[in-house]
Each structure stands twice: as structure tokens, then as C-alpha cells.
Motif scaffolding. Structure first.
Motif, PDB file in Angstrom:
ATOM      1  N   GLY A 140       0.262 -76.512  65.695  1.00 47.00           N
ATOM      2  CA  GLY A 140      -0.002 -75.442  64.734  1.00 47.00           C
ATOM      3  C   GLY A 140       0.941 -75.488  63.551  1.00 47.00           C
ATOM      4  N   PRO A 141       0.511 -74.924  62.447  1.00 48.14           N
ATOM      5  CA  PRO A 141       1.299 -75.021  61.207  1.00 48.14           C
ATOM      6  C   PRO A 141       2.558 -74.168  61.201  1.00 48.14           C
ATOM      7  CG  PRO A 141      -0.622 -73.616  60.882  1.00 48.14           C
ATOM      8  CD  PRO A 141      -0.764 -74.218  62.238  1.00 48.14           C
ATOM      9  N   PHE A 142       2.706 -73.219  62.150  1.00 49.92           N
ATOM     10  CA  PHE A 142       3.869 -72.337  62.124  1.00 49.92           C
ATOM     11  C   PHE A 142       4.901 -72.705  63.180  1.00 49.92           C
ATOM     12  CE2 PHE A 142       0.186 -69.812  60.718  1.00 49.92           C
ATOM     13  CZ  PHE A 142       0.570 -69.628  59.406  1.00 49.92           C
ATOM     14  N   HIS A 143       4.642 -73.768  63.929  1.00 53.75           N
ATOM     15  CA  HIS A 143       5.528 -74.093  65.043  1.00 53.75           C
ATOM     16  C   HIS A 143       6.561 -75.151  64.675  1.00 53.75           C
ATOM     17  CE1 HIS A 143       2.378 -72.534  68.164  1.00 53.75           C
ATOM     18  NE2 HIS A 143       2.777 -71.603  67.308  1.00 53.75           N
ATOM     19  N   ASN A 144       6.645 -75.490  63.401  1.00 57.27           N
ATOM     20  CA  ASN A 144       7.658 -76.459  63.004  1.00 57.27           C
ATOM     21  C   ASN A 144       8.882 -75.770  62.397  1.00 57.27           C
ATOM     22  OD1 ASN A 144       6.402 -75.631  60.646  1.00 57.27           O
ATOM     23  ND2 ASN A 144       6.926 -77.536  59.569  1.00 57.27           N
ATOM     24  N   ARG A 145       8.994 -74.446  62.561  1.00 56.04           N
ATOM     25  CA  ARG A 145      10.139 -73.701  62.062  1.00 56.04           C
ATOM     26  C   ARG A 145      10.991 -73.236  63.242  1.00 56.04           C
ATOM     27  NH1 ARG A 145       8.984 -70.463  56.600  1.00 56.04           N
ATOM     28  NH2 ARG A 145       7.805 -72.080  55.539  1.00 56.04           N
ATOM     29  N   VAL A 146      12.298 -73.366  63.068  1.00 52.32           N
ATOM     30  CA  VAL A 146      13.232 -73.052  64.145  1.00 52.32           C
ATOM     31  C   VAL A 146      14.182 -71.958  63.663  1.00 52.32           C
ATOM     32  CG1 VAL A 146      15.030 -73.945  65.668  1.00 52.32           C
ATOM     33  CG2 VAL A 146      13.108 -75.409  64.999  1.00 52.32           C
ATOM     34  N   TYR A 147      14.311 -70.907  64.458  1.00 47.25           N
ATOM     35  CA  TYR A 147      15.230 -69.818  64.143  1.00 47.25           C
ATOM     36  C   TYR A 147      16.649 -70.250  64.484  1.00 47.25           C
ATOM     37  CZ  TYR A 147      17.296 -65.126  64.225  1.00 47.25           C
ATOM     38  OH  TYR A 147      18.089 -64.020  63.993  1.00 47.25           O
ATOM     39  N   LEU A 148      17.562 -70.144  63.515  1.00 52.61           N
ATOM     40  CA  LEU A 148      18.933 -70.583  63.700  1.00 52.61           C
ATOM     41  C   LEU A 148      19.832 -69.421  64.105  1.00 52.61           C
ATOM     42  CD1 LEU A 148      19.300 -72.810  60.509  1.00 52.61           C
ATOM     43  CD2 LEU A 148      18.728 -73.542  62.825  1.00 52.61           C
ATOM     44  N   ARG A 149      20.859 -69.735  64.846  1.00 47.65           N
ATOM     45  CA  ARG A 149      21.850 -68.730  65.164  1.00 47.65           C
ATOM     46  C   ARG A 149      22.601 -68.365  63.881  1.00 47.65           C
ATOM     47  NH1 ARG A 149      26.095 -68.483  70.104  1.00 47.65           N
ATOM     48  NH2 ARG A 149      27.403 -66.825  69.279  1.00 47.65           N
ATOM     49  N   ASN A 150      22.784 -67.066  63.639  1.00 45.64           N
ATOM     50  CA  ASN A 150      23.445 -66.618  62.417  1.00 45.64           C
ATOM     51  C   ASN A 150      24.953 -66.628  62.632  1.00 45.64           C
ATOM     52  OD1 ASN A 150      23.810 -65.612  59.874  1.00 45.64           O
ATOM     53  ND2 ASN A 150      23.648 -63.473  60.493  1.00 45.64           N
ATOM     54  N   ASN A 151      25.625 -67.624  62.106  1.00 41.71           N
ATOM     55  CA  ASN A 151      27.055 -67.761  62.335  1.00 41.71           C
ATOM     56  C   ASN A 151      27.724 -68.270  61.060  1.00 41.71           C
ATOM     57  OD1 ASN A 151      29.488 -67.816  63.652  1.00 41.71           O
ATOM     58  ND2 ASN A 151      29.132 -69.807  64.598  1.00 41.71           N
ATOM     59  N   ALA A 160      23.841 -68.445  54.617  1.00 39.26           N
ATOM     60  CA  ALA A 160      23.036 -67.357  55.154  1.00 39.26           C
ATOM     61  C   ALA A 160      21.668 -67.829  55.620  1.00 39.26           C
ATOM     62  CB  ALA A 160      22.869 -66.274  54.090  1.00 39.26           C
ATOM     63  N   THR A 161      21.434 -69.135  55.607  1.00 38.66           N
ATOM     64  CA  THR A 161      20.151 -69.693  56.038  1.00 38.66           C
ATOM     65  C   THR A 161      19.902 -69.351  57.502  1.00 38.66           C
ATOM     66  OG1 THR A 161      20.479 -71.504  54.508  1.00 38.66           O
ATOM     67  CG2 THR A 161      18.830 -71.819  56.214  1.00 38.66           C
ATOM     68  N   ARG A 162      18.687 -68.916  57.810  1.00 43.10           N
ATOM     69  CA  ARG A 162      18.353 -68.523  59.185  1.00 43.10           C
ATOM     70  C   ARG A 162      17.239 -69.359  59.799  1.00 43.10           C
ATOM     71  NH1 ARG A 162      19.975 -63.299  60.360  1.00 43.10           N
ATOM     72  NH2 ARG A 162      19.352 -63.818  62.477  1.00 43.10           N
ATOM     73  N   VAL A 163      16.572 -70.211  59.005  1.00 43.92           N
ATOM     74  CA  VAL A 163      15.406 -70.945  59.497  1.00 43.92           C
ATOM     75  C   VAL A 163      15.531 -72.407  59.095  1.00 43.92           C
ATOM     76  CG1 VAL A 163      12.895 -71.209  59.324  1.00 43.92           C
ATOM     77  CG2 VAL A 163      13.895 -68.929  59.398  1.00 43.92           C
ATOM     78  N   ALA A 164      15.260 -73.307  60.035  1.00 38.69           N
ATOM     79  CA  ALA A 164      15.173 -74.739  59.759  1.00 38.69           C
ATOM     80  C   ALA A 164      13.728 -75.181  59.915  1.00 38.69           C
ATOM     81  CB  ALA A 164      16.069 -75.529  60.702  1.00 38.69           C
ATOM     82  N   HIS A 167      20.542 -61.882  47.930  1.00 44.39           N
ATOM     83  CA  HIS A 167      20.600 -63.295  48.272  1.00 44.39           C
ATOM     84  C   HIS A 167      20.589 -64.153  47.009  1.00 44.39           C
ATOM     85  CE1 HIS A 167      19.388 -61.695  52.191  1.00 44.39           C
ATOM     86  NE2 HIS A 167      19.845 -62.813  52.706  1.00 44.39           N
ATOM     87  N   LEU A 168      21.523 -65.077  46.956  1.00 45.32           N
ATOM     88  CA  LEU A 168      21.551 -66.095  45.904  1.00 45.32           C
ATOM     89  C   LEU A 168      21.513 -67.440  46.605  1.00 45.32           C
ATOM     90  CD1 LEU A 168      24.293 -64.568  43.580  1.00 45.32           C
ATOM     91  CD2 LEU A 168      21.926 -65.018  42.928  1.00 45.32           C
ATOM     92  N   GLY A 169      20.304 -67.973  46.784  1.00 49.58           N
ATOM     93  CA  GLY A 169      20.175 -69.220  47.524  1.00 49.58           C
ATOM     94  C   GLY A 169      20.663 -69.051  48.954  1.00 49.58           C
ATOM     95  N   GLN A 170      21.628 -69.870  49.347  1.00 50.75           N
ATOM     96  CA  GLN A 170      22.147 -69.816  50.702  1.00 50.75           C
ATOM     97  C   GLN A 170      23.313 -68.841  50.858  1.00 50.75           C
ATOM     98  OE1 GLN A 170      22.591 -73.645  52.768  1.00 50.75           O
ATOM     99  NE2 GLN A 170      21.722 -74.605  50.952  1.00 50.75           N
ATOM    100  N   VAL A 171      23.612 -68.067  49.824  1.00 51.43           N
ATOM    101  CA  VAL A 171      24.714 -67.104  49.859  1.00 51.43           C
ATOM    102  C   VAL A 171      24.134 -65.688  49.903  1.00 51.43           C
ATOM    103  CG1 VAL A 171      26.690 -66.173  48.601  1.00 51.43           C
ATOM    104  CG2 VAL A 171      26.303 -68.644  48.672  1.00 51.43           C
ATOM    105  N   LYS A 172      24.660 -64.879  50.821  1.00 56.48           N
ATOM    106  CA  LYS A 172      24.225 -63.490  50.954  1.00 56.48           C
ATOM    107  C   LYS A 172      25.382 -62.563  50.594  1.00 56.48           C
ATOM    108  CE  LYS A 172      22.741 -60.104  54.462  1.00 56.48           C
ATOM    109  NZ  LYS A 172      22.491 -59.909  55.910  1.00 56.48           N
ATOM    110  N   LEU A 173      25.102 -61.584  49.748  1.00 53.11           N
ATOM    111  CA  LEU A 173      26.083 -60.560  49.392  1.00 53.11           C
ATOM    112  C   LEU A 173      25.684 -59.238  50.031  1.00 53.11           C
ATOM    113  CD1 LEU A 173      26.467 -61.163  45.544  1.00 53.11           C
ATOM    114  CD2 LEU A 173      27.745 -62.240  47.385  1.00 53.11           C
ATOM    115  N   THR A 174      26.659 -58.537  50.569  1.00 52.26           N
ATOM    116  CA  THR A 174      26.447 -57.186  51.082  1.00 52.26           C
ATOM    117  C   THR A 174      27.500 -56.281  50.461  1.00 52.26           C
ATOM    118  OG1 THR A 174      25.631 -58.025  53.199  1.00 52.26           O
ATOM    119  CG2 THR A 174      26.314 -55.710  53.117  1.00 52.26           C
TER     120      THR A 174
END
Length: 601
Positions: free
Chosen positions: A402-413, A389-393, A350-357
Motif C-alpha cells: 500500500g502507498p501509506f506503508h512506506n512511512r515510519v514513525y520515528l522516536r522523538n529525541n 524535529a523530524t518525526r517521519v522517515a 516549524h522552520l524545516g527540521q527545527v521546531k520553536l516553542t
């Protein structure tokens, strides 16, 4: 004999035992040329011709004049019948990539090379290329390549090696001299119509327009350059900007000067930040050690941008050409500062928002490199690039519950780019095993969840950089049908010694886009199918010749429904891009200008 080159003392010309046995001395061997079989395609063998190397004060064989390498195309059958028989090889021995010969070029050959700024196709008898019989140095040259390769990993002092009992005699049998199969013949010459683009599809030149496009939306568009270097690869990805600006990812450097000139122009235009804040190039990928992919890498690793490079990937296939040896020397010198990796399929980065495979080579191929049981092209590092490649907002403020409920899982597209290097049939066959298709006939709920996480096919891509300059061995219909690209990019010179791009490869790419094989319907032109070539030109008219379109820059938005932009720079393979004055935007990249089914759906 001592001379100073690149600030180093070079002791003497390299004198391998085979040449010493043939009567050469230090004062005569430098008149020879170092000739390596660098490429085999169809009925042609390409000989890379280097000035004779020298040994430096650290005992390394050095190819200081890698800029002076020239390439001569000769008939494959003539090479096999002439040089291999002449140098004592068995009659059934076939040329293979990596064979090395020492010979004195004939006056006729030197005249042809001096008269041409481009590579030379030798159309005279092979006996007139060199004076006298060539000397086979393949074993000695491979030993030099191996020494350079392992020295780039680590060098131990001799007294320490003695204490570790590492200097015992190695009585293993000599390397097997079996030959790789001769490529099949029958290259077709494609029609120039394939890469002719109607002028009305291009905006007028607008350098500021390109600069503004790279800076739009705060610089969060991914910028992917495929430079026009003929039958070769030089690729540059500008990562989306963060608080310190953009960084760059380099994939192959075929020639000297062209990539540094582009980097300078990007700095001057403010697209890349001022140097000195942080290293500019976190990663350089040398896909495989052919001249047309790494010929400019020694310059990048030792020149003005050397201190900007943090990490180098290469496949671990050592090849006795000068560019590979000099690349290893650069790694040896900077081993404390430059990370060095030889990845295989499945590695992610991972390089920031870019993912290499890494898609290829598979470990089954990598474990056979040292035996030369894998063709050099199938050693290529093929890469999948995903953006964003960002997956969380994260919400601006913490949620009340709660402190962990302000994160949203994004659809990977994300957008997906598949960069094929020179990978051929064997490499892609292994990739289809390592990255199988997802089938969910028996458990549809599980299938939906897996598609959400992984996509329906790990090889699906919106942008496909066609392997091996669209030779007929680089793609097949099953592979392209799985990739199903919206945009297909070909780095080639339109003909050349191998007559790339090959009609068979291009028809495969077209058929995967618009099947007409059974119906016989008329297919749209390539630009309407999203197929673009570095060798493209505008369609000529009755009174004007076609203008070159040259290098490409594809600008990719983080918003999936925003079509990419394509810019062209009107440069020939040997031209430098020192400004963006000639940049022209294509008004449409494919007929519908809308992405097909997303890779992540």
C-alpha cells in the motif's frame, strides 16, 4: 525647523506639552537630552541617554540617532531621592523602568561621555549630572511608545476614523503611577577564575577549520551563535541546509554593526548562500524592548538585510526608548511585507527540521502588560528550540502492501536549546504552570507513551542560554534542576555596572550540575561542568595575560550521540567578526563530552 535625516523630512524637535508649559520653544528644546530609566539591578539604575528626538512629516516622534545612545549608571537611592522628589513625585515613589526625563547634560557629563567609548558609571553627586532640575516626561513618552506600537499594526485615515466614530474623547482615568518594587541589594563580584579556561583546551586558530565544520555532512548541523556584546544578547541560529542552502534565525540584536558584519562574513565564506535566491531570515525575535536586546534591531530592519527579514516576533510590551520606537517605525513602513506576531507560551513554529516553542510569557502575564503590572524582563519571549524535529522517515520506494506503508514513525529525541532572554522569577513561575512535569505513577503504560511523544519534562534542555546575563533573579535551583542542561551559556561582560554574572546565580547553576552543598566536596571548574561565558578568557600564566575567548558558536549534529562542537572567536564586545581567522575549537565542552539523559527520554 526642517532637516533631512535618513531620506525623510523631519519637521521640528519634539515639544511635549510639559516642556512647552515649562517655557521651552522649538528653538531651545533640542538642547535637551532624552533620558530613560532603562534598567534597575541591585543598587544601580541605568539611564539611557539619547539625543533629543524630532517629529517627522508623518507626525511620528523619531529617534534617528539610536546609534548615539549612551548609558550612565547612577546610584538607585540617589536617583530616587534626587530626581523623583525634584520633579514633584511623591516621596515614596520609586524609580521604575520606562520612566523618562528631559534634561540638559552638564559639561562634566558631556566630558565624561566624550572621553569614554564605553558606558559611564557616574561616581559624582547626581546634581552634577545635569544642569538644573530634570523634567518628568514619563506619561508623554509612554504615549509616544503606544502610538508607535499601534501604528506598526495599522494606521487609519482621520476621515475614516471620524466615520467610524473612533475619535470620541476618552475620559478614562490617567495611568496609575504605582512603582515596581526596588530590587534587593547585595551584588557579589564573581571571581575571574570562574571563566578562565586552560589554553590547552583550545586548538590553534583555524578559520578554514570553522568553515569546514559548518559545511560538514552537507551543512546539516545546526549552528548557534552567542555573540560577545557585553551585558546584552545577540543570537543567531543557522538552520540546517536544504536544496537552497542555509537560512538564519535571529534572536535579539543588542548592538549595531556586529551582526551584519557576521552575516557578511558567513556569506563570504560560503556558509550562507548568495543573496537573492530567497529571503535569508525567515524570523527575527525581539525578546523584549531593552536596549541591550533590541539596540541593533532598527539597523537590521532598515539596513542592508532589511529585505531578507520575513517575520518579526516581539512580546507586545511597549517601552519608551528610541530602539523600540524605531523598531515600530520599521514595522509600520514594511507592514505589507513583514509579518508581525506577539506570541505567548505554547505557540509552536516549524522552520524545516527545527521546531520553536514559546515558553514565556504566559497569557496570564501578557494580559497585564498594558497596565505595567509586569516587569519588562518578565515580558521576555523565552524560546525552546528542538532539532531535528523530524518525526517521519520515508522509504525510497513504495511498499508492496500500500502507498501509506512506506512511512515510519520515528522516536522523538531531538537536541533541545532553551533560550531564556531576560525572563525572571515571575515568568519562570508561570512557565512551570504552563509546562508541568509529567508524572506517571498511576498509569505507567500511559506514561511511557506520553514520554515517547512529549518527553518527560517540557522544560528539559541540553543547552541553556542563561536568562538576564546570570543575574541572581533569573534562575533558581528548582528551575535549573528541571532543565538539567549539559551546556550552559552566559552572555555577560564579567563585572560591568551590575557585576554580572552574579555569584548566587552561578552557584545555583553549578549546584544543579554537581550537588556539593551538603557534602562540601570540591566542585570541578566551570568549563568542566559545561558552563561557558562570552566574557571568558584563557587562564593567564606567569608571563602572559589571558586572551579573550569572546563569541561562541555551538555546532549541533542531527545525530544525538555525536557531541556538539564549540568554537570561540577571540573578540571583545565592540569588535566585529569580519572573518573567521581567529576561530578556535574547544577540545572539550564539558568533562565527559557526552550528553546526559536526553530531553525526549
Amino acid at each position: 525647523m526642517t532637516a533631512t535625516q535618513d531620506g525623510e523630512q523631519v519637521r521640528r524637535p519634539w515639544l511635549p506639552p510639559a516642556l512647552a508649559a515649562a517655557g521651552y520653544r522649538q528653538d531651545t528644546v533640542a538642547a535637551l537630552s532624552y533620558l530613560i530609566v532603562d534598567e534597575l539591578a541591585e543598587e544601580t539604575a541605568t539611564l539611557a541617554v539619547y539625543p533629543w528626538p524630532a517629529a517627522d512629516t508623518d507626525g511620528r516622534v523619531r529617534f534617528h540617532a539610536v546609534d548615539d545612545v549612551r548609558h550612565i549608571g547612577v546610584a538607585l537611592k540617589a536617583l530616587a531621592a534626587g530626581w523623583y522628589t525634584a520633579t514633584g513625585q511623591p516621596a515614596e515613589a520609586d524609580p521604575r523602568v520606562g520612566d523618562v526625563f528631559a534634561a540638559r547634560l552638564s559639561p562634566a557629563a558631556n566630558t565624561r561621555l566624550a572621553a569614554s567609548a564605553d558606558d559611564v558609571e557616574w561616581d559624582r553627586p547626581l546634581s552634577e549630572l545635569v544642569d538644573g532640575a530634570p523634567h518628568d516626561l514619563s506619561d508623554e513618552a509612554r504615549e509616544v511608545a503606544k502610538l508607535a506600537f499601534f501604528a506598526a499594526v495599522d494606521v487609519v485615515a482621520q476621515d475614516q476614523a471620524q466615520r467610524r466614530r473612533l475619535l470620541e474623547r476618552n475620559d478614562e482615568q490617567a495611568e496609575d503611577r504605582g512603582r515596581a518594587p526596588t530590587p534587593e541589594a547585595g551584588t557579589a563580584t564573581p571571581s575571574a577564575v570562574a571563566w578562565a579556561v586552560p589554553p590547552q583546551l583550545l586548538d590553534p586558530p583555524d578559520g578554514q577549520g570553522f568553515v569546514d565544520a559548518c559545511k560538514q555532512d552537507g551543512g546539516d548541523w545546526l549552528v548557534y551563535f552567542v555573540l560577545n556584546v557585553g551585558d546584552g544578547d545577540t543570537q543567531l541560529l543557522l538552520l540546517p541546509a536544504d536544496q537552497d542552502g542555509r537560512r538564519a534565525l535571529v534572536v535579539d540584536v543588542a548592538t549595531t554593526r556586529k551582526l551584519p558584519a557576521l552575516l557578511d562574513a558567513l556569506h563570504a565564506a560560503g556558509i550562507l548562500p548568495a543573496r537573492g535566491r530567497r529571503p535569508l531570515i525567515p524570523l527575527v525575535v525581539a525578546s523584549h524592548p531593552h536596549d541591550d536586546h533590541i539596540g541593533g534591531l532598527p539597523e537590521l530592519l532598515t539596513g542592508a538585510y532589511a529585505g531578507e527579514v520575513q517575520e518579526l516576533w516581539e512580546p507586545g510590551y511597549y517601552h519608551p526608548n528610541g530602539a523600540f520606537v524605531e523598531m515600530m517605525v520599521a514595522l509600520e513602513r514594511r507592514s505589507a511585507q513583514l509579518r508581525h506576531l506577539q506570541p505567548t507560551s505554547g505557540l509552536t513554529y516549524h522552520l524545516g527540521q527545527v521546531k520553536l516553542t514559546v515558553v514565556a510569557p504566559g497569557i496570564g502575564l501578557r494580559s497585564r502588560f498594558d497596565s505595567y503590572g509586569v516587569l519588562i524582563n518578565d515580558a521576555s519571549l523565552a524560546l525552546k528550540v528542538e532539532y531535528p524535529a523530524t518525526r517521519v522517515a520515508r522509504a525510497a520506494a513504495l511498499a508492496d502492501d500500500g502507498p501509506f506503508h512506506n512511512r515510519v514513525y520515528l522516536r522523538n529525541n531531538p537536541w533541545v536549546l532553551l533560550l531564556g532572554a531576560d525572563a525572571q522569577t515571575t515568568a519562570w513561575a508561570q512557565a512551570t504552570l504552563d509546562f508541568p512535569q509529567l508524572h506517571s505513577h498511576h498509569d505507567r503504560e500511559l506514561g511511557r507513551e506520553m514520554r515517547r511523544s512529549m518527553g518527560s519534562d517540557a522544560l528539559r534542555a541540553h543547552v541553556f542560554k542563561v536568562p538576564h546575563h546570570a543575574s541572581k533573579h533569573g534562575v533558581n535551583l528548582e528551575l535549573v534542576s528541571r532543565i538539567r542542561p549539559d551546556i550552559t551559556l552566559v552572555s555577560s561582560r564579567a563585572g560591568g555596572r551590575y557585576r554580572f554574572p552574579h555569584d548566587l546565580a552561578m552557584e545555583t547553576l553549578r549546584e544543579a550540575q554537581t550537588p556539593i552543598a551538603t557534602s562540601g566536596a570540591r566542585r570541578p571548574p566551570d568549563h568542566a561542568l559545561g558552563i561557558h561565558y562570552t566574557c571568558a578568557e584563557t587562564a593567564p600564566s606567569a608571563d602572559t595575560a589571558g586572551d579573550p575567548l569572546g563569541s561562541m558558536a555551538l555546532l549541533i549534529s542531527p545525530r544525538r550521540r555525536t557531541p556538539p562542537q564549540m568554537w570561540r572567536f577571540a573578540d571583545a564586545p565592540r569588535d566585529l567578526i569580519e572573518s573567521f581567522d581567529g576561530a578556535r575549537r574547544m577540545r572539550s565542552i564539558r568533562a565527559d563530552d557526552q550528553p546526559h539523559a536526553a530531553a525526549g527520554t
